[in-house]
Every structure is written in structure tokens, then in C-alpha cells.
Enzyme design. Structure first.
Site, PDB file in Angstrom:
ATOM      1  N   TYR A   1      -7.177  -1.202  -1.341  1.00 40.91           N
ATOM      2  CA  TYR A   1      -5.864  -0.596  -1.561  1.00 40.91           C
ATOM      3  C   TYR A   1      -5.489  -0.659  -3.031  1.00 40.91           C
ATOM      4  CZ  TYR A   1      -5.238  -0.512   3.484  1.00 40.91           C
ATOM      5  OH  TYR A   1      -5.389  -0.256   4.834  1.00 40.91           O
ATOM      6  N   GLU A   2      -4.719   0.314  -3.451  1.00 42.84           N
ATOM      7  CA  GLU A   2      -4.270   0.404  -4.837  1.00 42.84           C
ATOM      8  C   GLU A   2      -3.551  -0.867  -5.300  1.00 42.84           C
ATOM      9  OE1 GLU A   2      -1.028   3.242  -5.673  1.00 42.84           O
ATOM     10  OE2 GLU A   2      -2.486   4.329  -6.866  1.00 42.84           O
TER      11      GLU A   2
END
Lengths: 339, 270, 339, 270
Positions: free
Chosen positions: B67-68
Site C-alpha cells: 500500500y502507498e
């Protein structure tokens, strides 16, 4: 070189003399950097300053933003990767002239009403906007923290962003590229805010700050700034910090003030302390869509509260019923000691 | 032009096609199958998370979801509501600072597939998530680049999931190019690592392209959708593969996993 | 664009079909990357390779170096910030043609005999030496890890090092300097070893690696490499790692093999596991000063042991009597769980 | 030229000058006094650690000692034997990755004083820690730069402690310039942050310079040392201050702290 043959030997010696030494006890207190939020904002935020608030979804320093609104600071340049609710509120508070950001939205929950009015209709006034991508902002903080004139990154090639942001430039590498030809790459300049605010789980009074869960870009944002204020859920004894020095994300030498402000990251979350107020995120799209309603919200929740403790007190039931979290302990590691 | 008949159900089999899949379920299932054998996927919240989670349970058991926010190898006890949801952190394999996430993981070339969304996409797979109208005074100010530009430039390939395939979103000319594909990057004198957008999953079908120099091409449609329908919903003269497949509908097993294990609270399966 | 008007709709669809799906159970085992040191070196180190061993004083991957000597690899380029005892041993083992480093000494304990013979007298053969400063090496690893053509740093200006190392070059910043004039800065190129070895306290079988105490440059050295081998004191259950994800310095996706090798960092230390063998550091200056004595040492401790377990067994009393450490626990943090 | 009389002892006072200080004690005490009021010091092992620890107990109670290994705010239970000694980590305030240490702490400008040693120093405070002889085939290969070049370029000022003041180490021309002072950096077109070497403490006395454009100048001698002695021990024509002070010898209190609290095991106080 002038002739020094007969330089007199004198007692003019500017080292501290033995008799000037302080009492040789460890009792000398280390510097205590704790301040109230009011005093910290009063001391470190001035009209026209460049103010950075960091925390990527996690540990957003909302309470700091609210105090800046309460103290009616003006003409600020706000630097924040994800310009979200707290930025929309600061815009509505009339504090912000210029925004430096890589994402302007209410997370995945909707829109920022005030920000869109400012950008789309210059209502009530235009907003200067300097736009980057996330990695571009990360590199700007890193360059700022590391006192570098620029940092290269493999973004922006072919994007329309360099066309609207002249700070995005290219450099030719002094080494041949993979094909033997000269290689170009985009670079970003450093950012050095006048002050950075971050929120964290805990710190000691010296400013050693520990964060777990998402650590984001907080360390870089602090190191990039001329001054840094750390807002924490808890102020803990030195011994707690020093039992686990790898957990210290920001060391004392980079911190100017420590503010104790429980629940100061609401509506974002503090891992292990309270959960994200997703309902509030969703409602913000509606609140902020209507300028009047947004003013009323500010009147009640920011101008109408003396400080964040009062804001949090109004939400006490909500925290208990909806944002409380259970326990999930990390386990311990052994740092060892010499026998 | 004919539409293929729906595939024959394998009677009584657990993997038989199921009736009544919603559009979201359809998109999630199709995207999940495309992850077969991949090692790492960079996923946003919503359909990409559903697709990646389903793939993890089916075609890509070794898949690591990144995930970012910096979370690698999440094992959430509940479905996450944001890419930084606390449930993604507790029990994750690693949580990295953003500098490491963007510098080493993404730019370092460790992501096989990145999922991106956009307000507009063009025939070369360039994406706009910044503005509708002019950047200086837009009609609609959208959130902007975030990390999308970096995902585009650095993931080996990009999957785009679009809930609604319309001429406004599938446009001949972007209002603003936020995240450029490799053709635009090359024109700017810089060679990106990946192929750019290789698959676009929509409510009508599937567009594909292999990389620089190629445009998106319709390769498959959902059952009951015609090529002309897709063509009309596309804002440029759409390239169509010599043979257009019909996408196998979600199986009962896929739907059961999706509904019971991945999103039991129906957060995204609306 | 060719005419596609009558493209047939077919079933040639290369997505995985539903009936090809594996059993829909979580029982599918994740990839187990554990290997013996012998197999890891055999698989990942080839004659002529560029091999990085990192660990700044703490967690030096000595056992990996010894196995490379045992397997008699040749013509290696060794990349290591602090070329110390393990490098001297690899030089003496005849494995190394070229050294890339920023410090060539036996810590503060003395000299590296073999290295000095190679450099000062080309005895028994010359050593190619590419010399940097520490920050230069850190930036080379970072550039390698981040797939960048170069990284700038504020070192080297006025030093004689660029005169003997043509890889140190200058770039002009595209932004004006503090005085408004163009600003120059030195840059270093990336390094991308064929394989990096690091030592760590623990990892799971997937390769998620946790380090506490000095974390040095290990993460960057791993990310910079084409392959990475993590040597650990302990292989632990996933649950141990996942209870504290912030402690994971190297995630699974960056790791190709996990080698279980307790005490593999001797004579350096593993925080919380065993202490540094300072006596051995001091003795190395004497051992290595005499080429014959050094060969005898290698014969006894490296060629004469089948693997590191045998080496460590010979030192069992020494570990118990001199290198054991007491306990100093970190305390726990709470990651929280949704209620 | 005369030598100043030894300072009068304050009879019975705890801070009275003490007899019998060793050369190491002398250097550690003089260096510690120079840290008065400093915030952060970058220290190597040995005399710099002794000096910084003593300053922490006397003239600079808020002093944070930073080590090249990444340790900030160490509170060791025993005297460390290396800059990465396990006793520095346990109980420290922070342990940083090297990229942060070199990038943000050092290059970021957070170090007030850095201690450096060297095999050779010249009149401008340039240092050699690389080779005696030619780099390509040296007579003696020394350890090299390590982080010394970065400390020189980025700390506000540099203190050098040299146990033996000899013409070989205080040389007119370095065999190799490892860590250049600001004059050499400026000649290379780059302005460093700090002033370079501002103080050199030796067994004979103290040399000082203020920054770029200035050469080292003898400003003080230890009791009993003459200016001529220092001049003869220096490999260039030494600049001497108009008034040369006599360094106050270690007080009884300083020596007691050094011997009982800082280095009770006499690891470095040899």
C-alpha cells in the site's frame, strides 16, 4: 605572516576556567521542551510563515491546525502531502495564501469544499497552488532535511505537471545511461518550512519522539524545518524511550517543542490509541460543501473551544463508543547489557 | 457481429458460473484473475483491494499487497477502509517509511502490478486525476497525482479498473496528463521502467496493450456486451482485437470467497 | 489502425479460467526461502561477481564471508563500507580482485595485514581499490536501491579523493545557489551488487527481517542488490514478525534466501545475543601481520571447519565466558485492534 | 620570551589544579572545556569520548553526543570501546540508520562540534587519514576517509586532538588530502557549511583558527611549554598569537570526574 617572535605569553585564555565550572553533579536538568499548544503556536507560527503539517492519513496534527485557526494566523504557506480536512479547515479559517501539496482531497470519502471553491472559483479569494506528486514531496522533504540543492527522481517524464510547476526541472546525469547515451532525470528543489508540526504517540520532555504504525514522512519533514513542534498523545519518562531507542523516529536535537495533546490527531487515528473517525471524514464532504455550514462548524468546534482538550471533551462519548481500540501488543526485544 | 453465448455452467461444480453477480463483483473477479502468478501488487482501496485479496485466495497465493502508506504484506483482520487503515498495520509483515516505499520499493522496481484509477484515460493509457478543465481555473479540481505518477512510471505494468466505461472518461484528449504512460515519457526523453497500462477492466469489457508504441485494444467483453457498445462508449476510435473473447463470468467459488471472506460487510461490493 | 469492424467474438481468453483456479483455501504455503549457508553461497556467489557484505560494526556477516572462502570463489569485487577483518580474511583466501570501500582498517584495534600487503606491496598480487567516504557509500547504496543514475552529497569538495576516483563527479544544480549563482555539487553513481549478504537478529521463512540496535545501511544494501541473502540468529514464526511490523527493516519481497546461522556475526556482535569479541579484534592485527600465521588461522578456522556451526562450536566456551550478555528488554507498544 | 608561572592553587578548593595529570587527561580536560555551551558533538572513541563525557558532567550538561554508527544521546552503563559498542545502544535516546545520520543529522547541519583525528594536518586544518606516500602504492595505507570528510564538511566546527605534536604530523604539505577544510573546498567551487578546524589540542598546547582564509595560530601552551618548542615541533612556520596564554591545568574536580566517573577502568586514560 606577521612576526610573532616576541608574542608575550599571557593568561588571556578564553576556555572556561576551572573555577567557573558548574557544580559537578548530574543533577543539572536536561532541557525541558514541553509547551502548551497555545504557546507553541504563538512562539513558532507567524503571519506569512511557511508551515508544514505532516502525517500520512495516520497521526495528522489536526489540533495544531485548529490552534493556528484560533490564533488567526494569516498569509501562511501550508506544506502538506495530503491536503485534507485540516487544510480545508485552515483555508476556511482564512489562514492560507499558498498551498504546496501532492494530493488535495478528502481521502476516499469525498471532496474538500473550501479548497475547491478557492481553486475553482477563487471564492472567497484565489489560492496559490504549487503541485507535486507524492514522491516529489518526499524528495523535497529529504532534500530539505539533507541540505541538498536538489534530489533526482524517476517521475514527471511526460506529465503535464512540469508545465504548471516551474520548480520541476531536469538534470543530465554525468554518468552514461544504460544505452551509453547521456541520461536525463527530473529533480525537485528542497523545502525548508519555517516550522513543522507532527503528531506522535509519545515523546520524552527532551523531544525524543517515538512513532509506530505508519511513520510516513515525519522524520524528513521535521529535519527539513527550521523549527519543529511534536504533538503527542503521551509524554513519557526518559526510561520508556531509552528502553527502545530504535523506536525513536525523531531525536531530541531536531525538536524545539513538545506539546501534550491527547486525541490531537482526530479525525485521523493514532495506532494503538484510537481509531480513524471514518464517519466524520464522510460528513466533511457535506459540511464543507456549504460555506455557511462550514463557518458554523468552525464556530462551534474551533473558535468555540478554548483548546483541543475542550474539543476532545465534546467528543468523549464518541471516542468511547466508536473510536476505542483493543490491545495488540508488539512483543519485546532484548537489547542486552554487558555483564 | 455476434455475441458469444454465455459459457456452459458445469452443473453442480463449486466453480460453476454464478448468477446475479453485481458490477463490482464482476470487476473485482476479472481483475483478480489477471493477477495470476504475480509476486507484488500495489493496490489502492476499493476494487483493487478486493481484487488483490481475492487473487491472494485463488490465483496468486504468494501475492504480497503493498500500500502507498508503506504497508507491505498486510493481513488485515477486517476489510480496510483506507490505504492507511489501522487494520492494515496490525499484523502486517512490514511497515516502511514513505521514503523507502517510494524510493526503494516502487522506484526500485519491486512492484509487478500497480492498480490505478483515473477520471480520464486516453488510447495510450495516459491518465488524468488532476482537473476537469484548465489547471489554472478548473471546472472540477480533482485530488491530483498522489503517488499515481510514481506507480505508472515504476511498476512493471498497470491495471486500471473503471466502474463506468463512458466517452467522457475514455477520452481522445486528456484535460491534463497527470500520470503519463511510456510513450509520453519517451517523448520527454526519459525511458520508464514499466509498460504503462496493460489492462483496463471496465463494466463493458477488457482493453489491453503490451507497452510503448501500442494503443489500447478491446480484447474481451462481458457476456451480453457487444463490440459496438464498447466502441460507442469510448471517446476515440477504438482498436479491436482480431478475435474478441467473452469474459468468463465469476464462478460460484469466486463469489463465495468475495462475499464471505473478502468483503463480508459489503463495504465495497455495492 | 486496421479495420476491426468484423472482428469475431471468440472464447480465446487468456485470463485464468474459473475451473483452473486452485483450491480456494488459505492452506497454500507461502514461499519458504530458507537455505543452508553452503547452498546459498553456491547458488548466489559466482566467480567474478560483485558481492556486498554489509553491517556497520554490528551484525557483520562474517560466516557468509567464511563460506565464500571455503567455496574458493575467485575474482570477486567486494563492496563494503568498513573493510575490516572479514575482508582481510577474504583477501587472504584469494577471493578478491577488487575492493569498493570507505574505510580499510581493523576498527580502532589496529591494522589489516593482508590488505596492507596487497595495497602497499602488491603482495601476493595487486588489489584494485575504489575508494569513497562513508556518506559516499551510503549514497551509492541509496542510488542503487532507488534505481537512480546518481545522488548528490556535500562531500569531496577539495579532497584528493576525486583525483584518484573518477567515479566522483560534479553536477550543476538547476536551481540558483544561496548567492544567486549556479551551484555545484558532487555526485556518486549507484552500486548494484550481484548479491548482498547481511546478518540480522531474526527473520521469518518468507524473508521478513528484523534488526534492532544499529541498523546501519543494511536495508539500502539489500535493495541495491540483484539478489539478497539474509543470515539470521533465529528463524521465527510469522506471528513474531507480524506483532511488530515497524521492526522489519527488510521486507520479504527484497529477500531471496534466509540462512539460519547462530553466532554468524562473530567477532562482531548481535545486539541482545552476544557481545563484540574485542580481544579477537586486537589479536587480528598480530595474526594478519604475518602472512604465514594468517594462512594457519584460515586453515584452522575456515578451511578446517565444515561450516559455521563447527566454527562456533570451537568457540563455545569463549562465547559463554566472555561474550554472553544480560537482558535489557525493550518494553512493548500497542498496535491496537479494531473492536 | 617567558613562560607564565603556573596558576596559583586555590588552597583546599575542590577545583584546585591537580598535580600529576597524564598527557591523556590533560588533552581530555582541555578539549572538554572547549565544549562549553555546545548542543551536539560528533565524537569518535578515545579522547573525544572522554572529552565529551567530561563536558557533559561539567560545562555542557545538555550536550548530546552523536556517534558515526547512528547513536544519538547515548547513556552507556560502561565506557564504550568502539563507536558502535553495544553499551552505547542500550539505553540510548535514539539509534538512527546511517542514511539519516549522514544525510539529515550531519549534512543537515545539526552538529555543532565534530572531533577528528588524522595522521597529518596542515596549516589550514586540512587532514590526511588515507596514506603516507603515494595513494597508488603507499608506504603506509591508513584506514581512509570513513565519515571524517563528512564531519569536516558539515559540522559547524572541528576540534582535532593530537597526542603527539611533531613535524611529521604537523606538516607543510599533506601526502594526501582526505578531509579538506573550507579553503580547499572553496577553491573547488563549493562552499561548506562549517568553519573547518577551529581548535587543535596537542600535548604542547592549543592552535586555533576562525575559519576560511585563516591559518592555524598558536594561542596557548601547557604550563612549562615554550612557544619555541611548539614552533620546532611544527612542520611549517607557525603563526603565533600576539598573546599566548598558559592553559589552566586540570582541576582536582575535573580529574576526579574523569578518573572516577568517565573512565574508571582506565581504558583510555593511559
Amino acid at each position: 605572516m606577521r612576526d610573532v617572535e616576541d608574542a608575550p605569553v599571557a593568561r588571556r585564555f578564553r576556555f572556561v576556567r576551572a573555577e567557573e565550572l558548574p557544580a559537578v553533579e548530574r543533577s543539572v536538568a536536561p532541557p525541558d521542551k514541553t509547551l502548551s499548544m497555545r504557546d507553541a503556536v504563538a512562539a513558532f507560527v507567524h503571519d506569512g510563515d511557511t508551515v508544514c503539517l505532516e502525517g500520512f492519513t495516520h497521526l495528522i496534527p489536526t489540533a495544531a491546525g485548529h490552534e493556528i485557526i484560533r490564533q488567526r494566523r494569516r498569509d501562511l504557506t501550508v506544506v502538506r502531502m495530503t491536503a485534507d480536512i485540516v487544510v480545508d479547515q485552515m483555508l476556511a479559517g482564512g489562514c492560507v495564501k499558498r498551498l504546496v501539496s501532492s494530493f488535495v482531497g478528502n481521502s476516499s470519502a469525498g471532496s474538500l469544499g473550501e479548497l475547491r471553491r478557492r481553486i475553482e472559483r477563487a471564492d472567497p479569494e484565489p489560492l496559490e497552488f504549487e503541485e507535486y506528486s507524492h514522491h516529489g514531496m518526499v524528495c523535497r522533504y529529504q532534500a530539505g532535511a539533507q541540505r541538498l540543492p536538489f534530489l533526482p527522481l524517476r517521475s514527471y517524464a511526460g506529465s503535464d505537471l512540469p508545465g504548471v510547476n516551474p520548480a520541476l526541472r531536469k538534470v543530465t546525469s554525468p554518468y552514461p545511461g544504460p544505452d551509453g547515451e547521456p541520461e536525463q532525470i527530473y529533480v525537485v528543489p528542497p523545502v525548508n518550512p519555517d516550522v513543522t508540526f507532527i503528531h506522535a504517540q509519545r515523546a520524552d520532555r527532551l523531544g525524543n519522539t517515538q512513532i509506530w504504525g505508519l511513520t510516513g514522512v515525519q522524520a524528513e519533514a521535521v529535519y527539513a524545518a527550521k523549527r519543529a513542534v511534536v504533538v503527542v498523545e503521551e509524554i513519557v519518562d526518559d526510561e520508556v524511550i531509552r528502553a527502545d531507542p530504535n523506536r525513536t523516529v525523531v531525536p531530541a536535537h531536531a525538536v524545539d517543542a513538545v506539546v501534550h495533546c491527547p486525541r490531537g490527531a482526530h479525525p485521523s487515528f493514532a495506532q494503538g490509541y484510537y481509531d480513524r473517525d471514518n464517519a466524520f471524514y464522510r460528513s466533511w464532504s457535506h459540511i464543507s460543501k456549504d460555506a455557511e455550514r462550514l463557518r458554523a462548524w468552525l464556530d462551534e468546534w474551533v473558535y468555540g473551544t478554548r483548546d483541543h482538550a475542550e474539543y476532545a471533551a465534546k467528543l468523549a462519548d464518541h471516542f468511547r463508543d466508536h473510536l476505542a481500540v483493543g490491545e495488540a501488543l508488539s512483543g519485546q526485544v532484548d537489547y542486552g547489557r554487558r555483564l | 457481429m455476434t455475441t458469444a453465448p454465455p459459457p456452459a455452467a458445469a452443473p453442480g461444480a463449486a466453480d460453476a458460473p454464478a448468477a446475479g453477480a453485481t458490477s463490482s463483483e464482476l470487476l473485482a473477479v476479472v481483475a483478480s484473475r489477471a493477477l495470476a502468478g504475480r509476486r507484488t501488487v500495489f493496490a489502492g482501496i476499493g476494487l483493487p483491494t478486493l481484487a488483490a485479496s481475492l487473487a491472494h485466495l485463488t490465483v496468486a497465493p504468494g501475492l504480497e499487497i503493498v500500500y502507498e502508506s508503506g504497508v507491505c504484506g498486510a493481513h488485515p483482520a477486517q476489510l480496510p477502509e483506507t490505504i492507511a487503515d489501522a487494520v492494515l498495520i496490525t499484523g502486517a509483515e512490514a511497515v516502511l517509511p514513505m521514503a523507502t516505499l517510494f524510493g526503494a520499493v516502487l522506484q526500485g522496481g519491486h512492484i509487478d502490478v500497480g492498480f490505478l484509477g483515473a477520471a480520464q484515460i486516453d488510447r495510450w493509457g495516459n491518465l488524468n486525476s488532476s482537473v476537469i478543465g484548465e489547471w489554472e481555473r478548473p471546472q472540477v479540481r480533482l485530488p491530483g497525482a498522489g503517488g499515481a505518477m510514481e506507480v505508472m512510471a515504476n511498476a512493471r505494468e498497470i491495471f486500471v479498473v473503471m466502474r463506468r466505461h463512458t466517452p467522457r472518461s475514455f477520452t481522445a484528449e486528456l484535460d491534463f496528463c497527470t500520470s503519463p504512460g511510456p510513450d509520453r515519457a519517451l517523448a520527454d526523453g526519459i525511458r520508464p521502467l514499466g509498460s504503462g497500462v496493460t489492462r483496463v477492466v471496465t463494466d463493458l469489457g477488457l482493453l489491453e496493450r503490451a507497452g510503448a508504441g501500442e494503443e489500447l485494444r478491446l480484447t474481451a467483453v462481458h457476456p451480453g456486451v457487444t463490440v459496438d457498445q464498447v466502441r460507442e462508449a469510448t471517446g476515440w476510435e477504438l482498436a479491436v482485437a482480431d478475435e474478441v473473447a467473452v469474459i468468463e463470468p465469476p464462478s460460484a467459488a469466486e463469489l463465495r470467497l468475495l462475499r464471505e471472506d473478502v468483503d463480508p460487510g459489503r463495504v465495497y461490493l455495492r
